[in-house]
Design a protein around this motif. Structure first.
Motif, short mmCIF file in Angstrom:
data_model
loop_
_atom_site.label_atom_id
_atom_site.label_comp_id
_atom_site.label_asym_id
_atom_site.label_seq_id
_atom_site.Cartn_x
_atom_site.Cartn_y
_atom_site.Cartn_z
N ASP A 158 10.09 3.91 -5.56
CA ASP A 158 9.50 3.28 -6.80
C ASP A 158 8.37 2.00 -5.48
N LEU A 159 7.90 1.33 -6.30
CA LEU A 159 6.99 0.36 -6.06
C LEU A 159 7.26 -0.81 -4.74
N MET A 160 8.79 -1.25 -5.07
CA MET A 160 9.46 -2.33 -3.89
C MET A 160 10.00 -1.27 -2.97
N SER A 161 10.31 -0.30 -3.56
CA SER A 161 10.78 0.30 -1.76
C SER A 161 10.63 -0.08 -0.17
N HIS A 162 8.87 0.10 -0.13
CA HIS A 162 8.38 -0.03 0.82
C HIS A 162 8.30 -1.57 1.04
N ASP A 213 10.37 0.47 -14.85
CA ASP A 213 11.28 0.97 -14.08
C ASP A 213 10.17 1.13 -11.84
N LEU A 214 9.07 1.55 -12.12
CA LEU A 214 8.78 0.98 -11.28
C LEU A 214 8.58 0.09 -10.03
N GLY A 215 8.48 -0.81 -10.53
CA GLY A 215 8.00 -2.11 -9.91
C GLY A 215 9.91 -3.03 -9.77
N PHE A 216 10.68 -3.08 -11.26
CA PHE A 216 11.81 -3.78 -10.35
C PHE A 216 12.92 -2.57 -11.21
N GLY A 217 12.94 -1.74 -11.29
CA GLY A 217 14.39 -0.37 -11.16
C GLY A 217 14.28 -0.93 -12.39
N GLU A 218 13.97 -1.27 -13.72
CA GLU A 218 14.77 -1.23 -15.06
C GLU A 218 13.69 -1.23 -15.73
N SER A 219 13.52 -0.89 -16.91
CA SER A 219 12.41 -0.93 -17.97
C SER A 219 12.59 -2.46 -18.48
N PHE A 220 11.33 -3.15 -19.78
CA PHE A 220 11.25 -3.59 -20.34
C PHE A 220 12.13 -3.65 -21.73
N GLU A 221 12.13 -2.40 -21.86
CA GLU A 221 13.40 -0.97 -22.57
C GLU A 221 12.86 -1.45 -24.31
N CYS A 222 10.94 -1.59 -24.36
CA CYS A 222 10.23 -1.55 -25.60
C CYS A 222 10.51 0.13 -26.28
N ALA A 232 0.65 -1.72 0.18
CA ALA A 232 -0.11 0.27 0.60
C ALA A 232 0.89 1.20 -0.11
N PRO A 233 1.72 1.45 0.43
CA PRO A 233 2.79 2.73 0.44
C PRO A 233 3.13 3.32 -0.56
N GLY A 234 3.34 2.86 -1.14
CA GLY A 234 4.37 2.72 -2.42
C GLY A 234 2.36 3.08 -3.64
N PHE A 235 1.46 2.73 -3.29
CA PHE A 235 0.27 3.61 -4.28
C PHE A 235 -0.38 4.31 -3.82
N THR A 236 0.33 5.53 -3.31
CA THR A 236 -0.64 6.01 -2.91
C THR A 236 -0.30 7.53 -3.55
N PRO A 237 -1.36 9.03 -2.71
CA PRO A 237 -0.91 9.64 -3.80
C PRO A 237 0.18 10.92 -3.49
N ARG A 238 0.42 10.40 -2.42
CA ARG A 238 1.64 10.63 -1.90
C ARG A 238 2.87 10.71 -3.06
N ALA A 239 2.81 8.94 -2.43
CA ALA A 239 3.75 7.70 -2.84
C ALA A 239 3.62 8.19 -4.55
N LEU A 240 2.70 9.02 -4.99
CA LEU A 240 2.70 9.58 -7.08
C LEU A 240 4.03 10.18 -6.80
N ARG A 241 4.01 11.29 -6.30
CA ARG A 241 4.24 12.77 -6.07
C ARG A 241 5.91 12.14 -6.31
N SER A 242 6.89 11.09 -5.58
CA SER A 242 7.43 10.84 -5.79
C SER A 242 7.87 10.06 -7.07
N GLN A 243 6.86 9.39 -7.89
CA GLN A 243 6.88 8.52 -8.20
C GLN A 243 7.28 9.93 -10.06
N GLU A 244 6.82 10.53 -9.86
CA GLU A 244 6.24 11.13 -12.07
C GLU A 244 7.38 11.40 -12.22
N PRO A 245 9.12 11.55 -12.17
CA PRO A 245 9.86 11.35 -12.66
C PRO A 245 10.31 10.16 -13.32
N PHE A 246 9.70 9.02 -13.28
CA PHE A 246 9.47 7.58 -13.72
C PHE A 246 9.03 7.33 -14.53
#
Ligand code: HEM
Length: 510
Positions: free
Chosen positions: A278-282, A198-207, A144-158
Motif C-alpha cells: 500500500d502507500l504506507m509500506s514504502h 485501505d491504501l493509506g492506513f490499511g483500514e477502510s472508512f467503512e462508508c 514516491a515508490p507507492g505512486f508508480t505505475p508498478r506499485a499500482l499493479r500490486s494495489q489493484e486488488p484493493f
C-alpha cells in the motif's frame, strides 16, 4: 466674536478627534487607491478598478463560493492576464503552466504562497503544505515508490475490492430488478474514501459497508466553508487575530480530535507486522533511513492526502455522470463500448481498461469541464521579480492559474462549453475534417505540472476507469426528469460544492 485661524485649528483637533481620525483615514484610503490604480507596479495589468484597488471583492467572492465564476467573467472582459487584487495576478493561459509550475533554466522557482499553504505554527509539514523545496522534495521522495505505475499493479486488488463492493451495495438499494432512483454523488465519495483508507492506513472508512459517511469525513465536509473564512481572515491580520481569539475551546477540541483520529490510524498501520503493497509500506521501509519521514510528517501528510486523494476523484466522477446522463447519446456509446468488450466482471481489469478509447475520452472531457481543482492556488513570484506570460511581475506577487476559465476558453477549444468526449478520440487528433482538430488539448493540466504535480494521477485514473466501467457494465443509467442541474451552477468553497446527482439505475440483463 472673532475667531483666529489658530484658535479654530485648536478647537478642531481638540474637540473632534473622531473627525480628525476619519479625515486622516479618508486621505490615506484615497492616496492608497490612487497609488494602486495608477502607480503600483501592477497598474499595467488589466483588471476591474474595484478589484485592483481593494482585496474586498475577492474576499466576498471567495466567501460566497462564486470566485471561479466571477473570475471567469472578468477574464472574458479583460483577457487571460488579470489583476484580481492590488497585489495579485491570475492567468487563464496555457503558457502560464510552464512559467509558474515548471522549472525554467536561470529562473528561481515559484514557491507556494504561505498565506494559503503554510502549516500552523508548531504543526508538522505535510507533502501539500511544505513550502521549502528541500523539505518538500524529501517528503515526496519518501512517498514516491507507492505512486508508480508498478506499485499500482500490486494495489489493484484493493481498488477492485471497493469497486465491487460499490456495485453490490448499489444492487442492494434496488427494491427488485426494476429501475430505482438514487443520489449517486455520496456513493462515489464512499468508494474513493474507502479505497484511500485501505491504501493509506490499511483500514477502510467503512462508508460503503454502512452506506454513510464516516464521522471523520462528515466533519471534514462541514468545515470546508469555515476554512474559507479562515483564509479570508489571513488577508487582514487583525481580523485573523480576533477570529482566532473567538474560536471556542470546544471547537478547538473538535479540531484536535479530528487530527488525533488520523494519528491513531497511522499508529495502528505503523505497528502492523504484515507487509502489504500500500502507500504506507514504502514510508515504513524508509523510516530507519536518514531521509525517512518523522512521525509528525507522516500523520500530517496522510491527513491531507485523505482529502486530496478521495474528494478530487469523486468530484470528477460526479461530473462525468452528470454530463453523461444529460447526454444519453454519449452515455449509450460508452455503455456499448463496455458491454461489447466484456462478458463478465472479472474481465474488467485495469490493464483491459487502459486502452478503451471512449471511456478514456469521457474521463478526459470530465477532467476538462469539471476540474476538481478549478483554481490552482497561488504561488509567489521569486525575489527580484520574474515574467509570466511575458508580463514582468515584482517579487512576492501571488500568481495563480484559472483552470476553470482556461479549460472553457474558445481560443483553445471548439464549442468549449459542450460535453464532447469525441475531442479526445484519435480521429480528432489525426483527421483535419474533425471540428476538434485544432483543439489545444495540451492546455489542460488537471493534475498540474512540474515538481508539485499530482502524485496520485495513476491511482485516480485507475479508480475512475474501474468505477465507471463496472457501474455501466452492471446498470443502465438515466437522468431523473426535473432533478437535473448544470455543473456550472456549483459553487466553489476551496472544494467544489456537493449537490445530489439523482440518477435512475436499472440492473442490466447480463
Ligand atoms: C481526479 C483526481 C485528482 C485530481 C484532479 C488531482 C489534482 C491535483 C492537483 C491539481 C494537484 C496540485 C495542486 C497544487 O499544486 O496546487 C495535486 C496534488 C497532489 N495530489 Fe492529486 N489529484 C487527484 C487525485 C489524487 C489522488 C487519488 C491522490 C493520492 C492517492 C493524489 C495525491 C496528490 C498529492 C500527494 C499531491 C501533492 C503533490 C506535491 O505537492 O508534491 N491526488 N493533485
Amino acid at each position: 466674536m472673532e475667531m483666529t485661524v489658530e484658535s479654530y485649528q485648536v478647537s478642531f483637533t481638540a474637540s473632534n478627534p473622531v473627525l480628525v481620525v476619519s479625515v486622516a483615514f479618508f486621505v490615506y484610503l484615497l492616496t492608497r487607491i490612487i497609488y494602486d490604480l495608477y502607480f503600483h507596479p501592477l497598474s499595467r495589468i488589466p483588471g476591474p478598478a474595484s478589484w485592483s484597488c481593494s482585496r474586498l471583492p475577492f474576499v466576498w467572492a471567495l466567501l460566497r463560493g462564486t470566485i471561479v465564476h466571477d473570475i471567469e467573467l472578468l477574464h472574458k472582459k479583460y483577457g487571460p492576464v488579470l489583476r484580481i487584487a492590488p497585489n495579485e495576478v491570475t492567468f487563464a493561459s496555457s503558457e502560464a503552466w510552464g512559467d509558474i509550475h515548471q522549472p525554467r533554466p536561470n529562473h528561481q522557482p515559484f514557491l507556494k504562497d504561505p498565506l494559503w499553504w503554510s502549516s500552523q505554527p508548531g504543526h508538522p509539514n505535510s507533502i501539500i503544505n511544505a513550502i521549502d523545496p528541500k523539505v518538500h522534495s524529501r517528503i515526496r521522495k519518501a512517498l514516491a515508490p507507492g505512486f508508480t505505475p508498478r506499485a499500482l499493479r500490486s494495489q489493484e486488488p484493493f481498488i477492485q475490492k471497493y469497486v465491487n463492493l460499490l456495485v453490490e451495495r448499489l444492487k442492494d438499494q434496488a427494491p427488485s430488478d426494476l429501475s430505482f432512483e438514487i443520489d449517486i454523488s455520496p456513493w462515489f465519495n464512499y468508494t474513493t474514501f474507502d479505497i484511500f483508507g485501505d491504501l493509506g492506513f490499511g483500514e477502510s472508512f467503512e462508508c460503503l459497508e454502512k452506506s454513510t459517511y464516516h464521522p471523520w469525513i462528515a466533519l471534514l465536509f462541514n468545515s470546508v466553508k469555515a476554512a474559507g473564512f479562515v483564509v479570508s481572515a489571513r488577508f487582514y491580520p487583525w481580523v485573523e487575530f480576533i477570529l482566532m481569539k473567538c474560536i471556542p475551546p470546544s471547537l478547538k477540541k473538535v479540531q484536535k480530535d479530528h487530527y488525533h483520529q488520523i494519528v491513531e490510524k497511522v499508529d495502528r498501520r505503523l505497528n502492523w507486522e504484515l507487509d502489504r503493497p500500500d502507500l504506507m509500506s514504502h514510508v515504513i521501509l524508509r523510516r530507519a533511513e536518514e531521509t525517512g519521514l518523522p512521525h509528525g510528517e507522516i500523520c500530517a501528510t496522510f491527513m491531507v492526502l485523505t482529502t486530496a486523494g478521495s474528494e478530487t476523484t469523486a468530484t470528477t466522477l460526479c461530473g462525468a455522470v452528470n454530463y453523461l446522463t444529460a447526454h444519453p447519446e454519449k452515455l449509450a456509446i460508452l455503455s456499448m463500448e463496455i458491454s461489447s468488450t466484456f462478458y463478465n466482471m472479472e474481465q474488467i481489469t485495469l490493464a483491459a481498461l487502459q486502452d478503451l478509447p471512449y471511456l478514456n475520452a469521457v474521463i478526459q472531457e470530465a477532467l476538462r469541464l469539471c476540474p476538481a481543482i478549478p483554481w490552482v492556488l497561488p504561488r509567489r513570484v521569486p525575489t527580484g521579480g520574474d515574467t509570466v506570460c511575458g508580463f514582468w511581475l515584482p517579487g512576492g506577487t501571488p500568481v495563480s492559474i484559472q483552470a476553470w476559465t482556461l479549460n472553457r476558453d474558445p481560443s483553445y477549444f471548439h464549442d468549449p462549453t459542450s460535453f464532447e468526449p469525441e475531442r479526445w478520440l484519435p480521429e480528432a487528433y489525426s483527421k483535419k475534417g474533425s471540428p476538434f482538430y485544432c483543439d489545444q488539448r495540451q492546455a489542460i493540466e488537471p493534475f498540474s505540472t512540474g515538481p508539485r504535480s499530482c502524485m496520485g494521477k495513476h491511482i485516480a485514473w485507475a479508480e475512475m476507469r474501474l468505477i465507471l466501467a463496472k457501474l455501466l457494465f452492471t446498470f443502465d443509467l438515466e437522468a431523473v426528469a426535473g432533478k437535473e442541474f448544470k455543473w456550472e451552477e456549483l459553487r466553489t468553497f476551496l472544494l467544489v460544492e456537493k449537490r445530489p446527482i439523482y440518477v435512475r439505475l436499472k440492473p442490466r440483463a447480463v
